[in-house]
Design a protein around this motif. Sequence first.
Motif, PDB file in Angstrom:
ATOM      1  N   ARG A 253       0.860  -1.185   0.000  1.00  0.00           N
ATOM      2  CA  ARG A 253       0.000   0.000   0.000  1.00  0.00           C
ATOM      3  C   ARG A 253       0.886   1.221   0.000  1.00  0.00           C
ATOM      4  O   ARG A 253       2.109   1.134   0.062  1.00  0.00           O
ATOM      5  CB  ARG A 253      -0.946   0.014   1.203  1.00  0.00           C
ATOM      6  CG  ARG A 253      -0.361   0.572   2.494  1.00  0.00           C
ATOM      7  CD  ARG A 253       0.467  -0.408   3.214  1.00  0.00           C
ATOM      8  NE  ARG A 253       0.823   0.079   4.554  1.00  0.00           N
ATOM      9  CZ  ARG A 253       1.841  -0.395   5.231  1.00  0.00           C
ATOM     10  NH1 ARG A 253       2.595  -1.332   4.723  1.00  0.00           N
ATOM     11  NH2 ARG A 253       2.122   0.050   6.428  1.00  0.00           N
ATOM     12  N   SER A 254       0.289   2.409  -0.043  1.00  0.00           N
ATOM     13  CA  SER A 254       1.047   3.649   0.068  1.00  0.00           C
ATOM     14  C   SER A 254       0.268   4.603   0.953  1.00  0.00           C
ATOM     15  O   SER A 254      -0.906   4.385   1.256  1.00  0.00           O
ATOM     16  CB  SER A 254       1.302   4.270  -1.304  1.00  0.00           C
ATOM     17  OG  SER A 254       0.098   4.820  -1.821  1.00  0.00           O
TER      18      SER A 254
ATOM     19  N   SER B  69       9.005  -0.049  -2.879  1.00  0.00           N
ATOM     20  CA  SER B  69       9.091   0.083  -4.339  1.00  0.00           C
ATOM     21  C   SER B  69       9.476  -1.232  -5.000  1.00  0.00           C
ATOM     22  O   SER B  69      10.242  -1.263  -5.966  1.00  0.00           O
ATOM     23  CB  SER B  69      10.078   1.188  -4.731  1.00  0.00           C
ATOM     24  OG  SER B  69       9.628   2.445  -4.284  1.00  0.00           O
TER      25      SER B  69
ATOM     26  N   GLY C 215       3.088   8.338  -1.406  1.00  0.00           N
ATOM     27  CA  GLY C 215       2.813   7.659  -2.662  1.00  0.00           C
ATOM     28  C   GLY C 215       3.728   6.509  -3.005  1.00  0.00           C
ATOM     29  O   GLY C 215       3.599   5.940  -4.090  1.00  0.00           O
TER      30      GLY C 215
ATOM     31  N   MET D 207       4.864   2.715  -2.710  1.00  0.00           N
ATOM     32  CA  MET D 207       4.308   1.437  -2.297  1.00  0.00           C
ATOM     33  C   MET D 207       5.280   0.714  -1.372  1.00  0.00           C
ATOM     34  O   MET D 207       6.478   0.649  -1.639  1.00  0.00           O
ATOM     35  CB  MET D 207       4.003   0.573  -3.518  1.00  0.00           C
ATOM     36  CG  MET D 207       3.200  -0.667  -3.191  1.00  0.00           C
ATOM     37  SD  MET D 207       2.963  -1.759  -4.622  1.00  0.00           S
ATOM     38  CE  MET D 207       1.972  -0.707  -5.668  1.00  0.00           C
TER      39      MET D 207
ATOM     40  N   THR E 176       6.067  -0.663  -9.682  1.00  0.00           N
ATOM     41  CA  THR E 176       5.236  -0.399  -8.505  1.00  0.00           C
ATOM     42  C   THR E 176       4.659   1.008  -8.536  1.00  0.00           C
ATOM     43  O   THR E 176       3.551   1.233  -8.050  1.00  0.00           O
ATOM     44  CB  THR E 176       6.029  -0.622  -7.211  1.00  0.00           C
ATOM     45  OG1 THR E 176       7.206   0.195  -7.207  1.00  0.00           O
ATOM     46  CG2 THR E 176       6.422  -2.083  -7.054  1.00  0.00           C
TER      47      THR E 176
ATOM     48  N   GLU F 139       0.734   1.671  -8.341  1.00  0.00           N
ATOM     49  CA  GLU F 139       0.158   2.604  -7.371  1.00  0.00           C
ATOM     50  C   GLU F 139      -0.720   3.639  -8.059  1.00  0.00           C
ATOM     51  O   GLU F 139      -1.757   4.032  -7.545  1.00  0.00           O
ATOM     52  CB  GLU F 139       1.278   3.299  -6.586  1.00  0.00           C
ATOM     53  CG  GLU F 139       0.791   4.209  -5.483  1.00  0.00           C
ATOM     54  CD  GLU F 139      -0.099   3.485  -4.489  1.00  0.00           C
ATOM     55  OE1 GLU F 139      -1.110   4.081  -4.070  1.00  0.00           O
ATOM     56  OE2 GLU F 139       0.198   2.332  -4.130  1.00  0.00           O
ATOM     57  N   ARG F 140      -0.342   4.035  -9.237  1.00  0.00           N
ATOM     58  CA  ARG F 140      -1.140   5.026  -9.963  1.00  0.00           C
ATOM     59  C   ARG F 140      -2.412   4.437 -10.539  1.00  0.00           C
ATOM     60  O   ARG F 140      -3.465   5.090 -10.536  1.00  0.00           O
ATOM     61  CB  ARG F 140      -0.293   5.618 -11.110  1.00  0.00           C
ATOM     62  CG  ARG F 140      -0.919   6.823 -11.778  1.00  0.00           C
ATOM     63  CD  ARG F 140      -0.157   7.204 -13.032  1.00  0.00           C
ATOM     64  NE  ARG F 140      -0.421   6.264 -14.120  1.00  0.00           N
ATOM     65  CZ  ARG F 140       0.054   6.399 -15.361  1.00  0.00           C
ATOM     66  NH1 ARG F 140       0.831   7.421 -15.650  1.00  0.00           N
ATOM     67  NH2 ARG F 140      -0.233   5.509 -16.294  1.00  0.00           N
TER      68      ARG F 140
ATOM     69  N   ARG G 144      -1.916  -5.148  -3.746  1.00  0.00           N
ATOM     70  CA  ARG G 144      -2.288  -3.723  -3.637  1.00  0.00           C
ATOM     71  C   ARG G 144      -3.796  -3.547  -3.736  1.00  0.00           C
ATOM     72  O   ARG G 144      -4.400  -2.765  -2.982  1.00  0.00           O
ATOM     73  CB  ARG G 144      -1.594  -2.910  -4.749  1.00  0.00           C
ATOM     74  CG  ARG G 144      -1.904  -1.413  -4.684  1.00  0.00           C
ATOM     75  CD  ARG G 144      -1.367  -0.836  -3.391  1.00  0.00           C
ATOM     76  NE  ARG G 144      -1.690   0.582  -3.245  1.00  0.00           N
ATOM     77  CZ  ARG G 144      -2.761   1.054  -2.580  1.00  0.00           C
ATOM     78  NH1 ARG G 144      -3.645   0.212  -2.051  1.00  0.00           N
ATOM     79  NH2 ARG G 144      -2.953   2.341  -2.477  1.00  0.00           N
TER      80      ARG G 144
ATOM     81  N   GLU H  60      -6.581  -2.288  -0.646  1.00  0.00           N
ATOM     82  CA  GLU H  60      -7.562  -1.209  -0.808  1.00  0.00           C
ATOM     83  C   GLU H  60      -8.975  -1.725  -0.572  1.00  0.00           C
ATOM     84  O   GLU H  60      -9.814  -1.026   0.011  1.00  0.00           O
ATOM     85  CB  GLU H  60      -7.441  -0.595  -2.199  1.00  0.00           C
ATOM     86  CG  GLU H  60      -8.029   0.797  -2.312  1.00  0.00           C
ATOM     87  CD  GLU H  60      -7.226   1.849  -1.566  1.00  0.00           C
ATOM     88  OE1 GLU H  60      -7.763   2.951  -1.340  1.00  0.00           O
ATOM     89  OE2 GLU H  60      -6.064   1.576  -1.180  1.00  0.00           O
TER      90      GLU H  60
END
Length: 282
Positions: free
Chosen positions: A48-49, A68, A85, A87, A186, A190-191, A232, A236
């Motif tokens: 996660r971030s 990362s 931001g 990961m 990564t 994440e994006r 990831r 979420e």
Amino acid sequence: MHDRANNPPTAATPSADGAPADPAPAQLRMIPIPRLAAHGRWRVEAMRSLNEPMLLWFTRGQGRITVSGVTRGYGPHNAIFLPAGVMHGFDVSSHVFGTAVFFGAARGLPLPETPLHLRIRDQQPQAELTGILDNIHRELEGGRPGYDRAAGHHLGLLGVWIERQVAAQDGAPAPDAAARLVARFTALVERDFRSGLGVADYAAALGVTPTHLTRVCRQCCGRSAHEIVQDRVLFEARKLLKETDLPVGEVSRALGFTTAAYFTRAFQNAVGKTPSAFRRGA
């Protein structure tokens, strides 16, 4: 993940894909590292971030941390700085202790833009960091007039401490090609993890084959590219189920699944509970 919407990469803004907007960073705060996992180890172990910078200062115990897409061991007197931001995920056992500093909006501090893993071997910088953290904690807990400004000034000293440790450890080897590729991967995950993209889509965006991408992911962190994406997304999903009242179907759609039924199967296979059962337990 299969059977998820295969949309082209976007800027991944929450409003574009229906996911709820991330909250604004909270104020500066400090939390003992064991307490981070008090409501489920998935909160620290899953990829996660955060939307704010964080410093992890480990004072006892050891484990592994993935930043990362690269996994390394950590131990006592390791300081790990994570920009917003980035990961990451780390394992934490009952023998691990330390402090997590959440910078909030960072108050405009000139902080590093890339992750750092600092192994602090000398007693003087260890004592300096402990003193700075004690002062921040004292201000935050004391409730005296101007405590927030005082804590902010000590946070500025923490930024200076990080800068000095980076300078002292200058000359560390640069990341190799595999680490650079996994870091780019990564960052893309994440994006775009809400968009339903699969490993083949990410590999194409990076100009490599899915096989090569998976190989370097396993080399750097012991996980396949698919496992990183899945981890990831499932973090979420658990977060949305626990912290929001969104119906399961809306959670599914927000994370790029084509049907709520497939989301339920994928979630249950990975977590061992249906989304509804997980929410009730939470």
